[in-house]
Design a protein around this motif. Structure first.
Motif, short mmCIF file in Angstrom:
data_model
loop_
_atom_site.label_atom_id
_atom_site.label_comp_id
_atom_site.label_asym_id
_atom_site.label_seq_id
_atom_site.Cartn_x
_atom_site.Cartn_y
_atom_site.Cartn_z
N VAL A 188 0.86 -1.19 0.00
CA VAL A 188 0.00 0.00 0.00
C VAL A 188 0.89 1.24 0.00
O VAL A 188 1.80 1.36 0.82
CB VAL A 188 -0.93 0.03 1.23
CG1 VAL A 188 -1.82 1.26 1.20
CG2 VAL A 188 -1.77 -1.24 1.31
N LEU A 189 0.59 2.18 -0.90
CA LEU A 189 1.36 3.43 -1.00
C LEU A 189 0.43 4.63 -0.90
O LEU A 189 -0.68 4.62 -1.42
CB LEU A 189 2.09 3.50 -2.35
CG LEU A 189 2.76 4.85 -2.70
CD1 LEU A 189 3.99 5.08 -1.84
CD2 LEU A 189 3.11 4.94 -4.19
N ASP A 190 0.92 5.68 -0.22
CA ASP A 190 0.34 7.02 -0.34
C ASP A 190 1.47 7.94 -0.76
O ASP A 190 2.37 8.21 0.02
CB ASP A 190 -0.27 7.49 0.99
CG ASP A 190 -0.96 8.85 0.84
OD1 ASP A 190 -0.72 9.54 -0.16
OD2 ASP A 190 -1.74 9.23 1.75
N THR A 195 -0.05 13.22 7.08
CA THR A 195 0.14 12.67 8.42
C THR A 195 -0.14 11.17 8.48
O THR A 195 -0.35 10.62 9.55
CB THR A 195 -0.76 13.40 9.43
OG1 THR A 195 -2.13 13.25 9.05
CG2 THR A 195 -0.42 14.88 9.49
N ALA A 196 -0.18 10.51 7.33
CA ALA A 196 -0.34 9.05 7.20
C ALA A 196 -1.75 8.57 7.47
O ALA A 196 -1.97 7.41 7.79
CB ALA A 196 0.65 8.31 8.11
N GLY A 197 -2.74 9.43 7.30
CA GLY A 197 -4.13 9.04 7.57
C GLY A 197 -4.61 7.90 6.70
O GLY A 197 -5.27 6.97 7.19
N PHE A 198 -4.31 7.92 5.41
CA PHE A 198 -4.76 6.86 4.52
C PHE A 198 -4.05 5.54 4.82
O PHE A 198 -4.66 4.46 4.77
CB PHE A 198 -4.53 7.24 3.05
CG PHE A 198 -5.67 8.00 2.44
CD1 PHE A 198 -6.84 7.36 2.08
CD2 PHE A 198 -5.57 9.36 2.23
CE1 PHE A 198 -7.90 8.06 1.52
CE2 PHE A 198 -6.62 10.07 1.67
CZ PHE A 198 -7.79 9.42 1.32
N LEU A 199 -2.76 5.60 5.12
CA LEU A 199 -2.02 4.37 5.43
C LEU A 199 -2.58 3.70 6.67
O LEU A 199 -2.77 2.47 6.70
CB LEU A 199 -0.53 4.69 5.61
CG LEU A 199 0.20 5.22 4.37
CD1 LEU A 199 1.64 5.57 4.72
CD2 LEU A 199 0.15 4.22 3.23
N LEU A 200 -2.87 4.49 7.69
CA LEU A 200 -3.39 3.90 8.92
C LEU A 200 -4.83 3.43 8.74
O LEU A 200 -5.25 2.44 9.35
CB LEU A 200 -3.30 4.92 10.07
CG LEU A 200 -1.87 5.13 10.56
CD1 LEU A 200 -1.80 6.29 11.54
CD2 LEU A 200 -1.33 3.86 11.22
N ALA A 228 3.87 -5.07 8.55
CA ALA A 228 4.78 -4.05 9.06
C ALA A 228 5.64 -3.44 7.95
O ALA A 228 6.11 -2.30 8.07
CB ALA A 228 5.69 -4.65 10.14
N THR A 229 5.83 -4.19 6.85
CA THR A 229 6.68 -3.69 5.76
C THR A 229 5.89 -3.30 4.52
O THR A 229 6.46 -2.77 3.56
CB THR A 229 7.73 -4.76 5.37
OG1 THR A 229 7.04 -5.95 4.92
CG2 THR A 229 8.62 -5.10 6.55
N ASN A 230 4.60 -3.56 4.52
CA ASN A 230 3.79 -3.35 3.31
C ASN A 230 3.38 -1.90 3.07
O ASN A 230 2.95 -1.55 1.97
CB ASN A 230 2.52 -4.21 3.37
CG ASN A 230 2.75 -5.60 2.81
OD1 ASN A 230 3.82 -5.89 2.31
ND2 ASN A 230 1.75 -6.46 2.92
N PHE A 231 3.45 -1.05 4.09
CA PHE A 231 2.91 0.30 3.99
C PHE A 231 4.03 1.31 3.77
O PHE A 231 5.00 1.37 4.53
CB PHE A 231 2.12 0.67 5.26
CG PHE A 231 0.90 -0.17 5.43
CD1 PHE A 231 -0.32 0.24 4.93
CD2 PHE A 231 0.97 -1.40 6.09
CE1 PHE A 231 -1.45 -0.54 5.07
CE2 PHE A 231 -0.16 -2.18 6.24
CZ PHE A 231 -1.38 -1.76 5.72
N VAL A 232 3.87 2.12 2.70
CA VAL A 232 4.89 3.09 2.33
C VAL A 232 4.24 4.46 2.11
O VAL A 232 3.16 4.55 1.51
CB VAL A 232 5.62 2.65 1.03
CG1 VAL A 232 6.70 3.67 0.65
CG2 VAL A 232 6.23 1.27 1.20
#
Length: 831
Positions: A188-190, A195-200, A228-232
């Motif tokens: 998953v990328l934003d 502030t990382a709202g979409f990632l969370l 833990a490693t999938n979000f960027v």
């Protein structure tokens, strides 16, 4: 399944929320910018938590401190509270620590990145001491409670930034995430993560999809390790990267993958692709545009075009995306926008979800849509699904109060049902079986129909059978494309000079001065709304202008294609939207970028002239009616024989009860007791007052319920405005109520009319302090004329007849303003 976080506060305990509010209250006088406040709180929290972890290692596990050791031991959090330190010493030590912690080799790279370029922006020991006292009340924890507390803190960062950054409301983030439906094994990328709202949101969505009794308890250890490693996340702003790192860390990501990266100009990560991309990228483009590299599929220099293209090009072959985009991406007729839309339709677009214009309030009033991309399903379908959200669960005012009208759950259900059909290879020309017949939320439009449209517009209304296609295909441009836009050259004190050339300001008044800077035809748009509203003027000749007034002149290559009056009427139709796009805490103002991006439609010049002629006919009626409305004031011809008394002799005078502090407490509101505010009195303009707010039992306990009939008088800000209260209600302490002691001697309606004639006098006698106001004592001593009661009744009746004529003129204004709006709407294809 979509879960809506209706209110960020509801997940917080009151103590945690109060501690956060206390920290901000301490900083607000020294650090007025909300983003800077949040940065300072973030730095202090992480600083404190590192010390907590050292303390836990020593006291609980019998180990050694690892963060604050060696030469960095002197910066341990607890050292700041050494009783021997003076306030000045504490300030020096804390400031030095902020600037040096990013060089501490003992702390993880994550924390060093958070402290990169950190500094203390004020030098007041008292402020720092109180601030650190509140921070010290937080305890380190990896719990969701602390993550929610940090998200509550981020929620105050609402003002739009220079790069077009503003906070996406939580329920919109969660809705977009649910539309795309990220899975546990997907990357998953934003690319503009803020502030990382979409990632969370994506992370929590996955946890919720794998929950039995405890959030995420169905996930296996290897699943969690992968997550833990999938979000960027990428962001160009170091401040945003810092906030994202802290936010991800406090939600359980030990080493969050948040990178300071220029998505649009750098090629370093161009070859990386992702399964899911979620974003609300910046809408604003820096002055002069962006200089992107040449790898983009669409050649452009607008941020919104480039970000959307970047996302579409960086999906894996079966990738999916949800992108919040401004209206320009959907409808602007410039070549780059059209090319982008063609590429999306042929490659990945499956749905366009139109959001209501106010759903980003109070951060922005910009009209937005959500593009849903799915590379695999797009190849199976011949249509694009359009969903129109009219209600998102909140009203569209600045406060965004929750209500029970919400189209988002049904839109999500329809989208998932449509995607399920595509997966099964079912492609139909209708949504039969998914939505009820006549349901207006959803529309299917063939891709071929959209591509055949001159501008490839992504708006279902454009393809409606009852729409006049001729009027819907006129060229759309931005104001900046067809006009040169600059600001005036003088400051506001030039208005004091008497002369012969008009000096246009942001006020509705026009002054005369002795010099001119312009000799041309132009539109003048107020750059700020100091006068309460924005205004557009059309002028031909010599003039000068205030430095916050925008001067708009048609470019030479468009002078034969559009006329000033036609632009003026379109701009006037946009004034409410411009109001929503204003920046500034006290005086609202418009940025040049906002003005340049206003969309203008350009039909043939002959049609423009016809439309202007028709509108000008309507405008004459409007102007005449406004002359009546604006110049009418009730007058009472006082006779020498009338009795003159002090107001306190014939009236009970009571000030409203509701102090400033509880007025900001939500717990007092939304009950059954009407609550009259100053603005309600002003709007009533001598008539019967209406209310926009209510108090509950708690609110009533700090206020008072007044019985009718009462004449309400404002005593602060708008001094002397009058309204009649003919029902039980509470009112604010900036309003005074007058109740006639003997209505057989003084008629309340006559008193209300009489008090309107005293407004100028009350403003004159108000004490000259920081904010003028009048007291109950001044009102008690006010001398008023009291004719016989029969004559009072006759005067009231005569003035009521006059006011009926005024009200009729107000209705006439409304009718003809609607005619103007509809005439412009016909050209836009919106009627």
């Amino acid at each position: 399944m979509l879960r809506y976080a209706r209110n960020d506060d509801n997940m917080l305990d009151n103590i945690t929320k109060k501690n956060i509010d206390d920290c901000r209250d301490v900083l607000v006088g020294k650090v007025p910018d909300p983003k800077s406040q949040i940065e300072q709180i973030t730095l202090a929290l992480i600083y404190k938590f590192m010390d907590d972890m050292d303390k836990e290692a020593v006291e609980k596990f019998g180990g050694k401190a690892k963060f604050f050791t060696g030469e960095y031991e002197r910066y341990g959090w607890r050292k700041l509270f050494d009783p021997s330190l003076s306030g000045a010493d504490m300030l020096v030590l804390y400031s030095e620590a902020l600037e040096k912690l990013n060089t501490n080799p003992n702390i993880p790279e994550l924390f060093r990145n958070i402290f990169k370029n950190a500094y203390l922006p004020y030098r007041d020991p008292g402020t720092l001491k109180l601030f650190l006292k509140y921070i010290n009340e937080f305890e380190y924890s990896h719990s969701e409670k602390l993550g929610d507390a940090f998200e509550y803190l981020l929620s105050v960062m609402g003002s739009q930034g220079d790069a077009g950054q503003f906070r996406t409301p939580r329920h919109i983030i969660d809705f977009v995430t649910a539309c795309v439906n990220p899975q546990k094994n997907e990357t998953v990328l934003d690319p503009a993560c803020g502030t990382a709202g979409f990632l969370l949101s994506a992370y929590k969505h996955i946890l919720n999809e794998h929950t039995d009794k405890r959030q995420g308890d169905k996930l296996k250890p290897e699943d969690r390790k992968k997550l833990a490693t999938n979000f960027v996340g990428y962001d160009i702003s170091p401040d945003m990267v810092r906030l994202s790192l802290a936010n991800m860390y406090l939600h359980g990501f030990a080493t969050p993958n948040i990178l300071e990266y220029d998505t649009l100009s750098s090629e370093d990560r161009w070859n990386e692709t992702y399964d899911v991309i979620l974003a609300n990228p910046p809408f604003m483009t820096p002055k002069g545009g962006i200089r992107p590299h040449k790898k983009f599929g669409v050649q452009a220099n607008k941020a919104e075009v480039l970000f959307t293209d970047y996302i579409a090009e960086h999906l894996n072959p079966n990738g999916r995306a949800g992108i919040v985009v401004p209206n320009g991406i959907v409808a602007t007729s410039q070549t780059a926008y059209k090319e982008l839309r063609k590429h999306l339709i042929t490659d990945s677009l499956i749905a366009v979800i139109s959001l209501p214009a106010g759903c980003f309030n109070p951060y922005s009033g910009v009209k937005t849509s959500v593009l849903i991309l799915d590379k695999r399903l797009a190849k199976k379908g011949k249509h694009v699904l359009f969903l129109k959200i009219e209600n998102d669960g909140f009203d569209l005012g600045a406060q965004r109060r929750e209500h029970d009208k919400n189209d988002l759950p049904e839109a999500l259900r329809i989208l998932h049902a449509y995607k399920a059909r595509l997966k099964e290879g079912i492609e139909e020309d209708s949504l039969a079986g998914i939505v009820d017949e006549g349901f207006k939320l959803a529309t299917l439009v063939e891709k071929g129909t959209i591509l055949a449209n001159k501008d490839v517009v992504l708006n279902a209304d454009r393809y409606s059978n009852n729409l006049d296609i001729k009027t819907s295909n006129y060229e759309r441009v931005t104001l900046g494309e067809i006009c040169d836009i600059s600001t005036g050259k003088l400051n506001s004190n030039a208005s004091s000079i008497d002369g012969k050339y008009p000096f246009f300001t942001c006020s509705k008044e026009v002054f005369k001065i002795n010099e001119y800077a312009y000799d041309c035809e132009a539109l003048l748009l107020a750059g700020n709304n100091a006068a309460g509203v924005y205004d557009v003027k059309h002028y031909l000749g010599k003039f000068n202008a205030y430095q916050r007034t925008y001067i708009i002149t048609i470019k030479n290559n468009f002078i034969d294609r559009i006329i000033y009056s036609f632009i003026k009427y379109q701009l006037e139709g946009e004034l409410k939207n411009l109001q929503k796009l204003s920046k500034g805490a006290q005086t609202k103002y418009l940025t040049l970028g906002v003005v340049q991006d206003v969309e203008i439609i350009m039909p043939p010049i002959e049609l423009q002239e016809q439309i202007v002629a028709e509108i000008e006919g309507y405008q004459k009626v409007i102007d005449g009616a406004k002359m009546v409305v604006n110049n009418y004031k009730p007058t009472i011809s006082v006779k020498p024989e009338w009795e003159v008394v002090e107001l306190g002799e014939v009236c009970e005078i009571k000030r409203g009860r509701f102090s400033h502090r509880p007025r900001n407490e939500p717990r007092f509101f939304n009950g059954k007791y009407p609550f009259i505010q100053t603005g309600d009195v002003v709007k009533a303009n001598g008539g019967i007052v209406s209310y926009t707010q209510t108090l509950n039992e708690d609110g009533l306990s700090v206020s008072k319920l007044f019985k009718p009939t009462i004449v309400l008088v404002t005593i602060a800000a708008n001094i002397g405005d009058i309204a009649i209260l003919n029902y039980e209600a509470c009112f604010t302490d900036s309003v005074v109520g007058l109740r006639c002691l003997d209505e057989s001697k003084v008629n309340p309606l006559f008193l209300g009319l009489l008090m309107q004639t005293k407004q100028e006098y009350l403003n004159h006698v108000a004490p000259q302090v920081a904010q003028k106001n009048i007291t109950v004592e001044i009102l008690k001593e006010l001398r008023i004329e009291v004719p016989p009661i029969q004559e009072q009744v006759f005067i009231v009746k005569a003035i009521e007849e006059e006011m009926e004529i005024v009200e009729a003129n107000k209705r006439l204004i409304g009718i003809f303003e609607e005619k103007v709006r509809k005439k412009i709407g016909e050209v836009w294809g919106s009627n």
